[in-house]
Design a protein around this motif. Sequence first.
Motif, mmCIF file in Angstrom:
data_model
loop_
_atom_site.group_PDB
_atom_site.id
_atom_site.type_symbol
_atom_site.label_atom_id
_atom_site.label_comp_id
_atom_site.label_asym_id
_atom_site.label_seq_id
_atom_site.Cartn_x
_atom_site.Cartn_y
_atom_site.Cartn_z
ATOM 1 N N MET A 1 -4.844 10.152 -8.508
ATOM 2 C CA MET A 1 -4.694 8.909 -7.752
ATOM 3 C C MET A 1 -4.150 9.232 -6.363
ATOM 4 S SD MET A 1 -2.871 5.358 -8.925
ATOM 5 C CE MET A 1 -1.282 6.119 -9.250
ATOM 6 N N ARG A 2 -4.790 8.663 -5.331
ATOM 7 C CA ARG A 2 -4.404 8.924 -3.937
ATOM 8 C C ARG A 2 -3.777 7.713 -3.259
ATOM 9 N NH1 ARG A 2 -4.645 14.404 -2.678
ATOM 10 N NH2 ARG A 2 -6.501 15.329 -3.599
ATOM 11 N N ASP A 3 -4.077 6.516 -3.758
ATOM 12 C CA ASP A 3 -3.611 5.308 -3.085
ATOM 13 C C ASP A 3 -3.366 4.254 -4.148
ATOM 14 O OD1 ASP A 3 -4.353 2.510 -1.683
ATOM 15 O OD2 ASP A 3 -3.561 3.884 -0.190
ATOM 16 N N LEU A 4 -2.274 3.518 -4.030
ATOM 17 C CA LEU A 4 -1.926 2.514 -5.029
ATOM 18 C C LEU A 4 -1.362 1.279 -4.343
ATOM 19 C CD1 LEU A 4 -1.519 1.817 -8.096
ATOM 20 C CD2 LEU A 4 0.793 2.737 -7.846
ATOM 21 N N SER A 5 -1.806 0.106 -4.784
ATOM 22 C CA SER A 5 -1.235 -1.163 -4.325
ATOM 23 C C SER A 5 -1.067 -2.058 -5.537
ATOM 24 C CB SER A 5 -2.148 -1.824 -3.290
ATOM 25 O OG SER A 5 -3.310 -2.345 -3.917
ATOM 26 N N ARG B 1 0.849 -1.193 0.000
ATOM 27 C CA ARG B 1 0.000 0.000 0.000
ATOM 28 C C ARG B 1 0.883 1.240 0.000
ATOM 29 N NH1 ARG B 1 -4.159 0.579 4.769
ATOM 30 N NH2 ARG B 1 -5.310 -0.941 3.531
ATOM 31 N N ARG B 2 0.617 2.146 -0.956
ATOM 32 C CA ARG B 2 1.408 3.357 -1.069
ATOM 33 C C ARG B 2 0.491 4.565 -1.216
ATOM 34 N NH1 ARG B 2 4.176 -0.746 -3.262
ATOM 35 N NH2 ARG B 2 6.441 -0.798 -3.075
ATOM 36 N N THR B 3 0.755 5.583 -0.419
ATOM 37 C CA THR B 3 0.019 6.829 -0.561
ATOM 38 C C THR B 3 0.690 7.650 -1.654
ATOM 39 O OG1 THR B 3 -0.587 6.825 1.771
ATOM 40 C CG2 THR B 3 -0.750 8.922 0.611
ATOM 41 N N PHE C 1 -8.784 6.692 -6.495
ATOM 42 C CA PHE C 1 -8.572 7.998 -7.101
ATOM 43 C C PHE C 1 -9.764 8.901 -6.821
ATOM 44 C CE2 PHE C 1 -10.453 5.397 -10.519
ATOM 45 C CZ PHE C 1 -11.521 6.178 -10.915
ATOM 46 N N ALA D 1 -6.339 0.504 -6.672
ATOM 47 C CA ALA D 1 -6.009 1.909 -6.474
ATOM 48 C C ALA D 1 -7.247 2.667 -6.029
ATOM 49 C CB ALA D 1 -5.454 2.516 -7.767
ATOM 50 N N SER E 1 -9.504 -2.453 -14.924
ATOM 51 C CA SER E 1 -9.915 -2.519 -13.524
ATOM 52 C C SER E 1 -11.430 -2.487 -13.390
ATOM 53 C CB SER E 1 -9.290 -1.365 -12.730
ATOM 54 O OG SER E 1 -9.626 -0.121 -13.319
ATOM 55 N N LEU F 1 -1.871 4.986 -16.577
ATOM 56 C CA LEU F 1 -0.834 5.430 -15.642
ATOM 57 C C LEU F 1 0.324 6.130 -16.343
ATOM 58 C CD1 LEU F 1 -0.674 2.297 -13.298
ATOM 59 C CD2 LEU F 1 -2.170 4.291 -13.162
#
Length: 730
Positions: A621-625, A601-603, A631, A629, A655, A647
């Motif tokens: 996009m606010r959060d990505l794993s 998990r990445r902010t 957004f 994601a 998705s 991306l």
Amino acid sequence: MKLFSNEPVKDAEEDSVSVIMSDDHARRIEILDDFEQAGISWLWATDVAGNLVYLSEKAAASLNKSIDELLALPLTSLFENDPDNPDEKSDRPLKFHLSKRSKINDLIVRRVPHTLGQEDHPTWWLISGHPKFDDLGNFQGYRGNAKDVTLEYQRKLRESRMAEFDSLTGLANRHRMDNRLNSLLAAFKVANRSCAIMMLDLDRFKQVNDTMGHPAGDELLKQVAKRLRSIIGDTGEIGRLGGDEFQVILPDLSDRGKLGEIAEKIVKIISQPYPIDDKSATIGTSIGIAIAPYDGVTKEELARSSDLALYAAKNSGRGQFRFFSSFLKNEEEERRLLVDDLRDALVNDQVELHYQPVVRTDDHMIVGFEALMRWTHPERGEVSPTVFIPMAEELNLINQLGEWALRRACHDALQWPKSVRVAVNVSAVQFANSGFPEIVMNALATSGLDPERLELELTESVFLGDSDTIDTAFRTIKELGVRLALDDFGTGYSSLSYLRSAPFDKIKVDKSFVDSCTQNDKNSAKIIAAIISLSDALEMETTVEGVEAFDQFRLVCSKGARYIQGWIYSKAMRLEEIEEKLGSGELSIEPDGPDLYRPDRRTVFRRIGAIHDDHRYDVVMRDLSKTGAMFEGLMGVPIGTKMVLDLGAGQLVVSTVTRSDESTVGVEFEMPLVSDGAGGLCTRHRASPYELSAAGMPSAALPAGNSSTTPDMSGLSGKARFMQVSGGGH
């Protein structure tokens, strides 16, 4: 008159001609015999089926066979085209000529290996021949000549190999790799096929040359080449471009997941110790990866892209891989500026020490702190130690920087309770300095710190230096009463021998094992338990690094961990924070963190595209794993909606919407992302610039510089079904 009749005269003429013809035939046979015996050339002939019906005796002797053994054998059972033939004129095989009944001109063939006897050696012949037809045009077989060119051909092979292969490692040289890549790219461009290249640079190779000598360095390069062959096999070609620089060409491979796996395997295997002259050398490698046509369509473009990716991998801490991306283009200039800034930082006290606590799990009491260097750049902000520490080593600033850190840590630790130790990291370059023990003595004497409260953390790379200097340093430091800890334990391959030969007081379990210890498909939990048991048996302490969540905390405690250093207790703190905490008598820290560890998990805060039907929206996009994601920027998106996230640089992710809350949308990916080698994530595959342009993709989605056509924007300008709000930005 009958005596002069025509009849008797005619008989005399025929007898004379017959004698002359007989003499010519005999002379021709004699000349041919001399010709064959002299070895100038041999004669051969086949029948209609291609079987030998005649062969010079000298030719048979060169094959170590009798004429009887060879006659009636197919010519193609004895000879074949040589796959290593450097002569481009001989590109059509012998079987092709014979089947087409075409003329054979100076074709070099090699004796078929399975026809060689135990005492025989490889043989090469230069053969010529022509098909023979009768008066009615019926094929009668071949007539030809041949000669042994083995000596000349072997010399040509050696010259060709010297021109195309590295004499030390046997790998392809730069010339061959350049030609190979040029030909591949030219052929692949027509078929829109991909090709990846990896640039490898050995880390710490210069240290091997300097400390063990150039012959040891040469032997190490040979072993590196052998290991690379075992990894790459037949999937690609490996070259040594010079020095400690290698290149791997991988045709038809664009899957960044597979490329990442190969790169990780190379990093892991190259970093294993090398036995050289009863000693052990340890190096590492950094890898830059570029893929055609996404990162370039010419040899020069791909080489530039892979070089930049390699440069980024080395600057990010080495021992890792990096894929090329367009934002790396200015990194070389950025690093040059950063080098100058580092010199200024040491003069202007911009580098400082922060301290991360080591906590006893039984009662959560602080037993020590590890000193960690931090550089806050006036314009760039925080600069990672993985960037500036290797830079300091290259600039020969590491001794100056290391001595400063040692003195400051000893001085700061005096402000803490006597039960609290301080640990200082020591680089291999520092430890190999013969004056290092004296630096330690001076730091202790100047500060007045009890030697028992100082702990020096070393990695296995310290053993790469001169063994006499290393042994003296160990002995002197232990005589002072200073403690020694082996850091990053378990990531090397000969740690047990180090424990046997060096007087360590502590082992630190590397964070990489903790990151995966709660995953069922990993052996990390078993490895952690084994390390702790080994440490107990050797009467050493064990500190487990990198514990962030309670599931990790419970697991490592169940395996016997008594000391933990990780975010679940605290991140590294400034000296002022520590003095405030300890001054109030608070020597304990309660663990605090998430229940479960989520490594992927990445902010993020990044503008991307969300494509639905024939319309493209701009969102943030606010959060990505790896698997999904979140957004912001769209309202009214039903759960279950299929979308494609753009991306950038050809990274399109199919998705499904799993969450829709006002302008916030959560999606799950159809195919998980993979590591980009730099702590980030990327798609396994990319749409090529040709495909994107043909599909009318907006220019933002196209890789810069690698698409010659202008995309048709009309393809994605249909009617919007969802409301785009300011959170996504226009």
